[in-house]
Design an enzyme around this catalytic site. Structure first.
Site, PDB file in Angstrom:
ATOM      1  CG  HIS A 162      -2.006  -1.033   1.160  1.00 44.70           C
ATOM      2  ND1 HIS A 162      -3.317  -0.725   0.916  1.00 44.70           N
ATOM      3  CD2 HIS A 162      -1.949  -2.379   1.256  1.00 44.70           C
ATOM      4  CE1 HIS A 162      -4.040  -1.835   0.885  1.00 44.70           C
ATOM      5  NE2 HIS A 162      -3.233  -2.856   1.097  1.00 44.70           N
ATOM      6  CG  ASP A 370      -0.041   9.260   1.204  1.00 40.56           C
ATOM      7  OD1 ASP A 370      -0.065   8.053   1.457  1.00 40.56           O
ATOM      8  OD2 ASP A 370      -0.756  10.108   1.786  1.00 40.56           O
TER       9      ASP A 370
END
Ligand code: ADP
Ligand code: F6P
Length: 472
Positions: A162, A370
């Site tokens: 992720h 991110d």
């Protein structure tokens, strides 16, 4: 032990071991992208979720949730310190996020990482049906695919990261880099958020393990491991339906009144993490207040920053610094009853968070790095009125898909101020055109499309994929 055809293995379970006052156990939508992504997907499927319940000590027994079995893996106080806080969040996390904070390397942490990964692999081996499918998630568990393959060669194993996967020059710092790569290669499919990450991985495998590798596949022990980018997403339809509820729209209106009917509301929602760029954003806002480009009565900033990994030193330092900055800005620019920043560290329920999205004229999502950033996608999906401007960091995975956002380099303070002002001053027509395009993108590339594209590669027979995510 009951077995399941699909097993998800993730560090955290989607619920904790606390039970509601009526004795019922509910999904805990913890503030974190992984749970937000997988929760809507697995509801009502015959799956088992293997994970940690959040505490230390013996594993609590948790009831099934919405048809999904909870299989708890215990962490001792030492595991928590050395595996979760140590190797996962003080070695890998900063290293994978551009080393914006210095990664630390300790041999004891590596021992704990191996030990805990072994425990997760054994738990998955126990609960997976013969020839079943196991989907391992994220950086806490990179050794699990390899360990699991040894225990259960009959399984199809997927791994999805992720977070970003770093370029070779950073990854090469890791003392146990070869073991980590080999652990991942136990999977049949390795998924990343972005194509660049798959490219970094292929380069490293070729360099460190000297295996034949391309951005699409690696050959190891006569097996072909598929590699690719599968950008994770949200349940866009669920978010849109929630945002369209009259009580959510009413709540947004009341929030605006409570804020003193400002012309513009800026919102940021982050876990309190040094990767999220909170300090840089506050600095930009402060300078705009100081220069008079932004005035308190007309504009307010709501900063939601829910604490995370609170015993890790870098997180404690960040929280102190953010709270110092918020206090300073409110002290300098606030007025009685009119703070410049409304600051919250509380978790909000989904309806309240959605009402906040609906009240925000500008959503500022400016991480330094991110993997994806689901908050940006949630904001877009919630703007069923096609209003609202998204200020988005180039360094969020979401920027590859949300091209109509006001894109910024959060390290460039002048650029950040310029784009924030541009978003604040945008015409309604411009805002609507951009938002419409972004909503369509998120609607089409939602969490179900993500699962379908991944499982099409992993579940070669397709039986589970079709049960989990029916075709459009
Ligand atoms: P990360 O995985 O790094 O935490 P993401 O932006 O991908 O970042 O995901 C964060 C998730 O946590 C989102 O689904 C968001 O709605 C949720 N979240 C963040 N802050 C809060 C909060 N204060 N209350 C409830 N949910 C939150
Ligand atoms: O992918 C980012 C991540 O580590 C996820 O695993 C999780 O959704 C989120 O951050 C929250 O982190 P933690 O489980 O450490 O609270």
């Amino acid at each position: 032990m009951r077995q399941s055809p699909l097993v998800v293995v993730a560090n955290r379970l989607p619920i904790d071991d606390s039970v509601a006052p009526d004795g019922a156990c509910e999904w805990r939508r913890s503030p974190g992208g992984l749970v937000s992504a997988l929760h809507p997907l697995l509801r009502h499927t015959p799956a088992t979720w293997v994970g940690w319940a959040g505490g230390t000590g013996p594993a609590p027994h948790l009831p099934d949730v919405d048809g999904v079995r909870m299989h708890t893996v215990p962490l001792s106080a030492d595991d928590f310190r050395d595996h979760y806080e140590g190797f996962a969040n003080a070695t890998l996390w900063p290293l994978y996020h551009d080393a914006v904070e210095q990664p630390e390397y300790h041999r004891r942490w590596w021992d704990a990482y191996q030990r805990v990964n072994q425990r997760f692999a054994e738990a998955a081996a126990e609960v997976a049906e013969p020839d079943g499918l196991v989907w391992v998630q994220d950086y806490h568990l990179q050794l699990v695919p390899g360990l699991l393959r040894r225990l259960r060669p009959d399984l199809r194993i997927g791994f999805f990261l992720h977070v970003p996967f770093p370029p070779p020059e950073l990854f090469m710092q890791l003392p146990r880099r070869a073991e980590l790569l080999r652990g991942m290669l136990g999977a049949d499919v390795i998924g990343f958020q972005r194509a660049q990450a798959a490219h970094n991985f292929a380069q490293l495998v070729a360099k460190v393990l000297e295996l034949p590798a391309t951005d699409r596949q690696v050959t190891v022990d006569d097996r072909v491991v598929r590699v690719g980018a599968f950008p994770v997403s949200i349940d866009a339809a669920e978010m849109a339906a929630l945002a369209a509820r009259p009580e959510v729209a009413d709540r947004a209106r009341r929030l605006r009144q409570d804020l003193g009917e400002p012309e513009k509301v800026i919102l940021s929602v982050d876990r309190m993490d040094y990767t999220k760029g909170i300090e840089q954003r506050l600095k930009a806002y402060r300078e705009l207040l100081a220069s008079g480009d932004v005035k308190v009565r007309d504009t307010v900033l709501i900063q939601v920053a829910v604490p995370s990994r609170q015993r890790v030193a870098q997180y404690q330092i960040l929280r102190d610094r953010v709270e110092h900055q918020v206090g300073r800005i409110n002290g300098e620019f606030g007025r009685v009853g009119e703070p410049a920043i409304h600051y919250f560290t509380q978790p909000f329920d989904r309806a309240e968070l959605t009402a906040l999205y609906r009240v925000a004229d500008v959503m500022a999502v400016t991480p330094l790095r991110d993997g994806m950033n689901l908050v940006a996608k949630e904001y877009v999906a919630a703007r069923v009125d096609d209003a609202g401007a998204l200020l988005l960091s180039e360094f969020a995975g979401a920027a590859a898909e949300l091209e109509q956002a006001y894109l910024v380099n959060p390290h460039d303070l002048e650029g950040l101020k310029r784009e924030l002002l541009a978003a604040l001053r945008a015409t309604p027509e411009d805002v609507t055109t951009r938002m419409r395009a972004m909503r369509e993108q998120v609607r089409r590339h939602d969490i179900h499309a993500w699962a379908r594209s991944y499982l099409t590669v992993l579940d070669t027979g397709g039986a589970l994929r079709d049960r989990l995510v029916p075709a459009d």
